[in-house]
Design a protein around this motif. Structure first.
Motif, PDB file in Angstrom:
ATOM      1  N   ALA A 504      -7.918  -9.446  -3.145  1.00  0.00           N
ATOM      2  CA  ALA A 504      -7.320 -10.296  -2.119  1.00  0.00           C
ATOM      3  C   ALA A 504      -6.430  -9.485  -1.178  1.00  0.00           C
ATOM      4  O   ALA A 504      -6.450  -9.687   0.045  1.00  0.00           O
ATOM      5  N   LEU A 505      -5.648  -8.571  -1.730  1.00  0.00           N
ATOM      6  CA  LEU A 505      -4.776  -7.743  -0.900  1.00  0.00           C
ATOM      7  C   LEU A 505      -5.586  -6.842   0.029  1.00  0.00           C
ATOM      8  O   LEU A 505      -5.277  -6.704   1.227  1.00  0.00           O
ATOM      9  N   ILE A 506      -6.632  -6.219  -0.518  1.00  0.00           N
ATOM     10  CA  ILE A 506      -7.491  -5.346   0.296  1.00  0.00           C
ATOM     11  C   ILE A 506      -8.196  -6.161   1.374  1.00  0.00           C
ATOM     12  O   ILE A 506      -8.231  -5.782   2.555  1.00  0.00           O
ATOM     13  N   PHE A 507      -8.750  -7.282   0.981  1.00  0.00           N
ATOM     14  CA  PHE A 507      -9.472  -8.159   1.895  1.00  0.00           C
ATOM     15  C   PHE A 507      -8.544  -8.640   3.015  1.00  0.00           C
ATOM     16  O   PHE A 507      -8.894  -8.592   4.202  1.00  0.00           O
ATOM     17  N   PHE A 508      -7.354  -9.088   2.637  1.00  0.00           N
ATOM     18  CA  PHE A 508      -6.420  -9.657   3.613  1.00  0.00           C
ATOM     19  C   PHE A 508      -5.982  -8.617   4.631  1.00  0.00           C
ATOM     20  O   PHE A 508      -6.020  -8.857   5.847  1.00  0.00           O
ATOM     21  N   ASN A 509      -5.558  -7.457   4.163  1.00  0.00           N
ATOM     22  CA  ASN A 509      -5.108  -6.432   5.105  1.00  0.00           C
ATOM     23  C   ASN A 509      -6.240  -5.929   5.984  1.00  0.00           C
ATOM     24  O   ASN A 509      -6.022  -5.592   7.157  1.00  0.00           O
ATOM     25  N   ALA A 510      -7.437  -5.879   5.446  1.00  0.00           N
ATOM     26  CA  ALA A 510      -8.580  -5.475   6.274  1.00  0.00           C
ATOM     27  C   ALA A 510      -8.835  -6.500   7.370  1.00  0.00           C
ATOM     28  O   ALA A 510      -9.125  -6.131   8.519  1.00  0.00           O
ATOM     29  N   ARG A 511      -8.708  -7.776   7.030  1.00  0.00           N
ATOM     30  CA  ARG A 511      -8.959  -8.830   8.024  1.00  0.00           C
ATOM     31  C   ARG A 511      -7.905  -8.849   9.122  1.00  0.00           C
ATOM     32  O   ARG A 511      -8.210  -9.199  10.273  1.00  0.00           O
ATOM     33  N   ILE A 512      -6.648  -8.504   8.793  1.00  0.00           N
ATOM     34  CA  ILE A 512      -5.591  -8.546   9.819  1.00  0.00           C
ATOM     35  C   ILE A 512      -5.281  -7.141  10.349  1.00  0.00           C
ATOM     36  O   ILE A 512      -4.278  -6.936  11.036  1.00  0.00           O
ATOM     37  N   HIS A 513      -6.170  -6.191  10.005  1.00  0.00           N
ATOM     38  CA  HIS A 513      -6.116  -4.826  10.553  1.00  0.00           C
ATOM     39  C   HIS A 513      -4.794  -4.126  10.236  1.00  0.00           C
ATOM     40  O   HIS A 513      -4.188  -3.491  11.095  1.00  0.00           O
ATOM     41  N   ARG A 514      -4.398  -4.250   8.965  1.00  0.00           N
ATOM     42  CA  ARG A 514      -3.242  -3.515   8.480  1.00  0.00           C
ATOM     43  C   ARG A 514      -3.712  -2.458   7.484  1.00  0.00           C
ATOM     44  O   ARG A 514      -4.792  -2.593   6.882  1.00  0.00           O
ATOM     45  N   PRO A 515      -2.929  -1.390   7.290  1.00  0.00           N
ATOM     46  CA  PRO A 515      -3.331  -0.343   6.338  1.00  0.00           C
ATOM     47  C   PRO A 515      -3.487  -0.908   4.924  1.00  0.00           C
ATOM     48  O   PRO A 515      -2.756  -1.812   4.513  1.00  0.00           O
ATOM     49  N   ILE A 516      -4.437  -0.334   4.197  1.00  0.00           N
ATOM     50  CA  ILE A 516      -4.690  -0.752   2.817  1.00  0.00           C
ATOM     51  C   ILE A 516      -4.052   0.274   1.888  1.00  0.00           C
ATOM     52  O   ILE A 516      -4.365   1.464   1.948  1.00  0.00           O
ATOM     53  N   ALA A 517      -3.160  -0.178   1.043  1.00  0.00           N
ATOM     54  CA  ALA A 517      -2.416   0.729   0.176  1.00  0.00           C
ATOM     55  C   ALA A 517      -3.339   1.382  -0.853  1.00  0.00           C
ATOM     56  O   ALA A 517      -4.186   0.713  -1.465  1.00  0.00           O
ATOM     57  N   ASP A 518      -3.184   2.703  -1.034  1.00  0.00           N
ATOM     58  CA  ASP A 518      -3.965   3.406  -2.048  1.00  0.00           C
ATOM     59  C   ASP A 518      -3.720   2.831  -3.435  1.00  0.00           C
ATOM     60  O   ASP A 518      -4.617   2.831  -4.291  1.00  0.00           O
ATOM     61  N   ALA A 519      -2.508   2.340  -3.667  1.00  0.00           N
ATOM     62  CA  ALA A 519      -2.176   1.787  -4.984  1.00  0.00           C
ATOM     63  C   ALA A 519      -3.060   0.592  -5.324  1.00  0.00           C
ATOM     64  O   ALA A 519      -3.390   0.375  -6.498  1.00  0.00           O
ATOM     65  N   TRP A 520      -3.452  -0.166  -4.313  1.00  0.00           N
ATOM     66  CA  TRP A 520      -4.327  -1.318  -4.566  1.00  0.00           C
ATOM     67  C   TRP A 520      -5.706  -0.842  -5.021  1.00  0.00           C
ATOM     68  O   TRP A 520      -6.261  -1.363  -5.978  1.00  0.00           O
ATOM     69  N   TRP A 521      -6.262   0.139  -4.298  1.00  0.00           N
ATOM     70  CA  TRP A 521      -7.564   0.692  -4.687  1.00  0.00           C
ATOM     71  C   TRP A 521      -7.484   1.320  -6.079  1.00  0.00           C
ATOM     72  O   TRP A 521      -8.371   1.125  -6.915  1.00  0.00           O
ATOM     73  N   ASP A 522      -6.442   2.101  -6.325  1.00  0.00           N
ATOM     74  CA  ASP A 522      -6.303   2.779  -7.617  1.00  0.00           C
ATOM     75  C   ASP A 522      -6.241   1.771  -8.759  1.00  0.00           C
ATOM     76  O   ASP A 522      -6.853   1.969  -9.819  1.00  0.00           O
TER      77      ASP A 522
END
Length: 660
Positions: A504-522
């Motif tokens: 949800a965090l990755i999806f949301f920031n991608a949709r509003i064109h904000r940086p995606i934190a590496d911690a979320w991916w990790d």
């Protein structure tokens, strides 16, 4: 006071009041939206969205449920009827659920009255009091907080609809047995009630299979396999009834256990669960014991809807309440045995409660906890409790005879405290249900309410963050945007959480064109490596794939590949995961060979699912592999039960000549 004016004469009015109160309680919740499992079963299930009542449309709708291998066609047809009438407006669907619940309340009244009349000592002079007690049982059952999800959670119509036939079947069985005990013909009514009601109920949900067990418990405790003129007194047993239960209960039970046992003993059966067969049985002892309190004296934290923060029992003392719960359940079993003659309603109610949980609370690898599993079980508890609270005090010789059957007349000095307790319980249940129904009337209000009830539930916190995302409308400056991060990041860090929150965090920031934190991916990749992905993890990867495929999310292909490879690193990946990876490879990476290879793997992993064969056929069409297309069309024809796949088969067949 005149004998013509007695409280006992008001049971029809009490049932009318019960229905009115029930409608009033649930009315605020009818404005709510579709939720959770409503989406795969209803909203996203295009086969339910019929525009006509032609046979092919109805068959396609009836066989469309993803919830069970048995498809639950009657429930699906009721959903299709709702769509045909009102489209996807939730109000009409919830009104239908409420109507079913009210009908079940009436059947609970009729069944309770029939059972009380069948007890030793019941007679025509006690009919008014019998109806009154039955009405109180029905009123309590209709407003119980634990039964709310069977009404406002649309997909749980499967449970309430199945129990409509369970209750009707039990009423028919009791009526048939009463005729037999009076020396009249009733055996065929008993047989038809068991067989027909079970068969129809199974078309709504598999829990209807418990009807013969409930009838057996009624027979054992109330009628005792008695024949006419041998009533309740150890007279001649009815051999035909014994043979009937051997055929409809014992034999199916043995066949079912033989069919299930090999799968239950395989480790792969439990691979996607965080419990084994042994730890499930230990945990269910606590859960079934807890359900008693959740039914009779619930608190908001108990009825939190989400129970993913539940600690699985790993031993008799881990936690200690496991052994205490086993002792409590053993006490209930002992109570059933020792009270079956002296207080048969208490024994029967407890037996029905425990019997109801034998299917969902024992060996089947289902989710551990759901409130709706008590929809019938709660009737058993009220049958044990309400008549005792409603019983009059012992009367002296100068008083008029009691209007209660002797078996539910108790020598207590005062009735008033028990009447007050019963009235207090009714008000408590109604108030709890009304407050929860109000929360269910608005998606954001519901998410906030459930997150407050279960602060340590990853799913509850995720759903609150998701609700804020929806209300933000992907506006970076919205107040809901700022509110979304805290619950999602809290959920991400809770023990045993899935990757829903990271997704949800990755999806949301991608949709509003904000940086995606590496911690979320990790965190997402780490969880996929650490354990075999479950349904929520697979859905999360599918959602990210769809977002990228539709051009709404600019996601790192390297990170997405790492996520898929982590998920696929575990033995025997599911067909759904393989299909998701194939979708990503085909539509995002543009790797056609990898995409079709994954589609083949998915169809091989679960060959009975038509959608995998459809995907494979369409991919083969794009690549010009016409022989493979024909092979998949042949497979689809074999899977085409009742013409449900006719449209897609016609589409694929029509596209073949273009490649000649």
């Amino acid at each position: 006071m005149s004998r013509s004016f007695r409280l006992c004469d008001f049971s029809p009015w009490l049932m009318a009041i019960a229905c009115a109160v029930c409608i009033g309680i649930y009315l605020p919740g009818l404005s709510g939206a579709f939720l959770f499992d409503d989406y795969p079963n209803i909203v996203d299930n295009n086969n339910l969205h019929i525009t006509d009542a032609h046979l092919s449309s109805l068959v396609r709708a009836a066989l469309s449920s993803p919830a069970s291998e048995f498809k639950r066609p009657l429930a699906s047809l009721s959903f299709a009827a709702n769509y045909l009438a009102t489209g996807l407006a939730p109000l009409g669907w919830k009104l239908t659920n409420l109507a079913i619940h009210l009908a079940n309340g009436l059947l609970v009244y009729l069944l309770a009255a029939a059972l009380i009349r069948a007890l030793p000592g019941a007679g025509p002079g006690r009919a008014d009091r019998t109806r009154m007690v039955a009405a109180l049982i029905a009123m309590g059952w209709m407003v119980l907080p634990i039964n709310l999800t069977a009404v406002l959670y649309i997909v749980q119509r499967m449970e309430s609809l199945a129990n409509l036939f369970v209750l009707a079947g039990l009423i028919g069985y009791v009526k048939g047995r009463q005729r037999m005990m009076a020396g009249q013909r009733g055996i065929w009514l008993c047989i038809a009630s068991l067989l027909v009601a079970t068969a129809i109920g199974l078309l709504a949900k598999e829990t209807a299979v418990m009807l013969p067990l409930y009838a057996f418990l009624i027979e054992w405790i109330v009628f005792r396999f008695g024949s006419a003129n041998g009533v309740h007194n150890g007279g001649k047993k009815h051999r035909g009834l014994q043979a009937l239960f051997a055929l409809v209960l014992a034999l199916p039970l043995l066949v079912g256990l033989a069919w299930l046992a090999p799968g239950l003993l395989r480790a792969s059966t439990w691979a996607t669960r965080d419990f084994t067969l042994g730890t499930r049985l230990l945990s269910e002892a606590r859960i079934v014991a807890d359900y008693v309190a959740w039914t009779l004296l619930p608190n908001p934290e108990a009825l939190s809807f989400y129970h993913d923060d539940f600690r699985v029992s790993t031993g008799l003392l881990a936690p200690w309440s496991t052994l205490a719960s086993i002792a409590f359940l053993a006490g209930l079993v002992a109570t059933i045995w020792f009270q079956r003659k002296r207080r048969p309603l208490v024994a029967l109610g407890l037996a029905l409660y425990l019997g109801c949980h034998l299917l969902t609370g024992t060996i089947l690898p289902l989710e551990l906890i759901y409130e709706h599993r008590n929809y019938f079980a709660s009737f058993g508890l009220l049958l044990a409790v309400v008549p005792w609270l409603a019983a009059p005090a012992q009367q002296t010789s100068t008083e008029a005879p009691s209007t209660l059957p002797a078996s539910i007349h108790h020598p207590l000095p005062m009735s008033l405290p028990r009447y007050v307790a019963l009235g207090g319980l009714m008000l408590f249940w109604a108030a709890q249900t009304a407050m929860t129904a109000y929360a269910w009337g608005n998606p954001l209000r519901l998410a906030q309410d459930l997150a407050g009830r279960a602060p340590d539930s990853p799913r509850a916190q995720y759903e609150l963050g998701r609700a804020y995302i929806i209300y933000s409308h992907y506006d970076p400056d919205s107040v809901f945007t700022r509110m979304a991060y805290a619950p999602l990041e809290r959920a991400m860090k809770l023990p045993d959480s899935s990757i829903l929150s990271e997704q949800a965090l990755i999806f949301f920031n991608a949709r509003i064109h904000r940086p995606i934190a590496d911690a979320w991916w990790d965190s997402l990749i780490g969880k996929l490596k650490a354990r075999k992905p479950g349904v929520q993890d697979e859905s999360s990867l599918a959602a990210l794939t769809q977002c990228q495929r539709e051009g709404l999310c600019d996601l790192s292909k390297q990170r997405m590949l790492e996520a898929f490879l982590a998920a696929l690193s575990h033995p025997k990946p599911s067909a759904r995961l393989l299909a998701n990876y194939g979708d990503y490879a085909w539509n995002v990476l543009g790797d056609r060979e990898l995409g079709i290879r994954m589609a083949k793997a998915a169809s091989a992993a679960d060959p009975a699912v038509p959608v995998y064969h459809v995907t494979l056929a369409r991919q083969a069409l794009v690549l010009g592999r016409l022989d493979e297309v024909r092979q998949q069309i042949d497979v689809l024809r074999h899977l085409n039960v009742g013409g449900s796949l006719d449209p897609v088969i016609a589409e694929l067949t029509a596209r073949l000549p273009a490649y000649h």
